[in-house]
Design a protein around this motif. Structure first.
Motif, PDB file in Angstrom:
ATOM      1  N   ARG A  72      63.403   5.948   1.659  1.00 17.53           N
ATOM      2  CA  ARG A  72      63.504   6.459   3.064  1.00 17.53           C
ATOM      3  C   ARG A  72      63.122   5.102   3.779  1.00 17.53           C
ATOM      4  NH1 ARG A  72      58.131   7.286   4.780  1.00 17.53           N
ATOM      5  NH2 ARG A  72      56.741   7.237   2.882  1.00 17.53           N
ATOM      6  N   GLU A  73      63.852   5.110   5.182  1.00 16.40           N
ATOM      7  CA  GLU A  73      63.406   4.042   6.171  1.00 16.40           C
ATOM      8  C   GLU A  73      61.969   4.441   6.807  1.00 16.40           C
ATOM      9  OE1 GLU A  73      65.183   1.867  10.016  1.00 16.40           O
ATOM     10  OE2 GLU A  73      66.657   3.048   8.795  1.00 16.40           O
ATOM     11  N   LEU A  74      61.014   3.586   6.898  1.00 12.68           N
ATOM     12  CA  LEU A  74      59.886   3.890   7.439  1.00 12.68           C
ATOM     13  C   LEU A  74      60.058   3.538   9.324  1.00 12.68           C
ATOM     14  CD1 LEU A  74      57.275   2.004   5.176  1.00 12.68           C
ATOM     15  CD2 LEU A  74      57.868   4.286   5.137  1.00 12.68           C
ATOM     16  N   ALA A  75      59.330   4.462   9.977  1.00 10.69           N
ATOM     17  CA  ALA A  75      59.458   4.319  11.325  1.00 10.69           C
ATOM     18  C   ALA A  75      58.978   2.885  11.611  1.00 10.69           C
ATOM     19  CB  ALA A  75      58.296   5.220  11.849  1.00 10.69           C
ATOM     20  N   GLY A  76      59.600   2.269  12.811  1.00  9.82           N
ATOM     21  CA  GLY A  76      59.007   1.067  13.199  1.00  9.82           C
ATOM     22  C   GLY A  76      59.548  -0.227  12.595  1.00  9.82           C
ATOM     23  N   LEU A  77      59.335  -1.358  13.165  1.00  8.67           N
ATOM     24  CA  LEU A  77      59.601  -2.572  12.479  1.00  8.67           C
ATOM     25  C   LEU A  77      58.561  -3.458  12.163  1.00  8.67           C
ATOM     26  CD1 LEU A  77      62.445  -3.865  15.153  1.00  8.67           C
ATOM     27  CD2 LEU A  77      62.864  -2.751  12.914  1.00  8.67           C
ATOM     28  N   VAL A  78      58.538  -4.498  11.374  1.00  8.31           N
ATOM     29  CA  VAL A  78      57.553  -5.269  10.964  1.00  8.31           C
ATOM     30  C   VAL A  78      58.189  -6.479  11.654  1.00  8.31           C
ATOM     31  CG1 VAL A  78      56.689  -6.860   9.426  1.00  8.31           C
ATOM     32  CG2 VAL A  78      56.931  -4.376   8.761  1.00  8.31           C
ATOM     33  N   ARG A  79      57.279  -7.173  12.433  1.00 10.63           N
ATOM     34  CA  ARG A  79      57.477  -8.475  13.146  1.00 10.63           C
ATOM     35  C   ARG A  79      56.717  -9.600  12.777  1.00 10.63           C
ATOM     36  NH1 ARG A  79      58.395  -4.126  17.103  1.00 10.63           N
ATOM     37  NH2 ARG A  79      60.650  -4.212  17.836  1.00 10.63           N
ATOM     38  N   HIS A  80      57.336 -10.619  12.470  1.00  8.23           N
ATOM     39  CA  HIS A  80      56.596 -11.802  12.220  1.00  8.23           C
ATOM     40  C   HIS A  80      57.223 -12.835  12.896  1.00  8.23           C
ATOM     41  CE1 HIS A  80      53.825 -14.259  10.036  1.00  8.23           C
ATOM     42  NE2 HIS A  80      54.669 -15.018   9.485  1.00  8.23           N
ATOM     43  N   SER A  81      56.469 -13.987  13.540  1.00  7.03           N
ATOM     44  CA  SER A  81      56.983 -15.313  13.806  1.00  7.03           C
ATOM     45  C   SER A  81      56.542 -16.322  13.184  1.00  7.03           C
ATOM     46  CB  SER A  81      56.408 -15.593  15.202  1.00  7.03           C
ATOM     47  OG  SER A  81      56.992 -14.411  16.455  1.00  7.03           O
ATOM     48  N   PHE A  82      57.780 -17.392  12.649  1.00  7.79           N
ATOM     49  CA  PHE A  82      57.577 -18.515  11.901  1.00  7.79           C
ATOM     50  C   PHE A  82      57.794 -19.582  13.020  1.00  7.79           C
ATOM     51  CE2 PHE A  82      58.906 -15.448   8.856  1.00  7.79           C
ATOM     52  CZ  PHE A  82      58.394 -15.818   7.713  1.00  7.79           C
ATOM     53  N   THR A  83      57.464 -20.648  12.626  1.00 11.26           N
ATOM     54  CA  THR A  83      57.618 -21.750  13.364  1.00 11.26           C
ATOM     55  C   THR A  83      59.023 -21.929  14.335  1.00 11.26           C
ATOM     56  OG1 THR A  83      56.272 -23.133  11.693  1.00 11.26           O
ATOM     57  CG2 THR A  83      57.291 -24.324  13.712  1.00 11.26           C
ATOM     58  N   HIS A  84      60.245 -21.607  13.953  1.00  3.08           N
ATOM     59  CA  HIS A  84      61.158 -21.889  14.514  1.00  3.08           C
ATOM     60  C   HIS A  84      61.950 -20.596  14.764  1.00  3.08           C
ATOM     61  CE1 HIS A  84      60.878 -26.025  14.455  1.00  3.08           C
ATOM     62  NE2 HIS A  84      60.402 -26.125  13.145  1.00  3.08           N
ATOM     63  N   PHE A  85      61.729 -19.404  14.279  1.00  5.97           N
ATOM     64  CA  PHE A  85      62.399 -18.306  14.464  1.00  5.97           C
ATOM     65  C   PHE A  85      61.583 -17.074  14.561  1.00  5.97           C
ATOM     66  CE2 PHE A  85      62.392 -18.832   9.841  1.00  5.97           C
ATOM     67  CZ  PHE A  85      62.519 -17.497   9.460  1.00  5.97           C
ATOM     68  N   HIS A  86      61.858 -15.681  14.853  1.00  4.58           N
ATOM     69  CA  HIS A  86      61.198 -14.523  14.861  1.00  4.58           C
ATOM     70  C   HIS A  86      61.945 -13.791  13.682  1.00  4.58           C
ATOM     71  CE1 HIS A  86      58.732 -15.934  18.287  1.00  4.58           C
ATOM     72  NE2 HIS A  86      60.016 -16.254  19.056  1.00  4.58           N
ATOM     73  N   LEU A  87      61.365 -13.113  13.100  1.00  4.33           N
ATOM     74  CA  LEU A  87      61.875 -11.876  12.139  1.00  4.33           C
ATOM     75  C   LEU A  87      61.468 -10.547  12.416  1.00  4.33           C
ATOM     76  CD1 LEU A  87      62.965 -11.916   9.149  1.00  4.33           C
ATOM     77  CD2 LEU A  87      60.913 -12.006   8.251  1.00  4.33           C
TER      78      LEU A  87
END
Length: 71
Positions: free
Chosen positions: A10-25
């Motif tokens: 099942r897909e969980l609600a919301g997103l996990v966001r994380h920023s690396f040096t040169h990009f956002h995930l």
């Protein structure tokens, strides 16, 4: 394809966001219950993940999963 065969993902609600040096995930996280029998992996309860050296982004994913657990 799911890395572990499970009865129901099942897909969980919301997103996990994380920023690396040169990009956002941004990650959408799927969860399921599995017993781990017959696999060659290390399994632990989600509350025990602090004992492992995980990258920061995986610690954030674990917190997201824990905060979205039913009940």
């Amino acid at each position: 394809q799911a890395p572990v065969a499970a009865a129901e993902w099942r897909e969980l609600a919301g997103l996990v966001r994380h920023s690396f040096t040169h990009f956002h995930l941004e990650l959408r996280v799927l969860a399921s219950a599995v017993d781990g029998c017959g696999t060659r992996k290390t399994w632990c309860a989600i509350d025990g993940l602090g004992a492992y050296a995980l990258p920061t982004v995986m610690k954030i994913v674990a917190r997201h999963v824990k905060s979205n657990r039913p009940g």
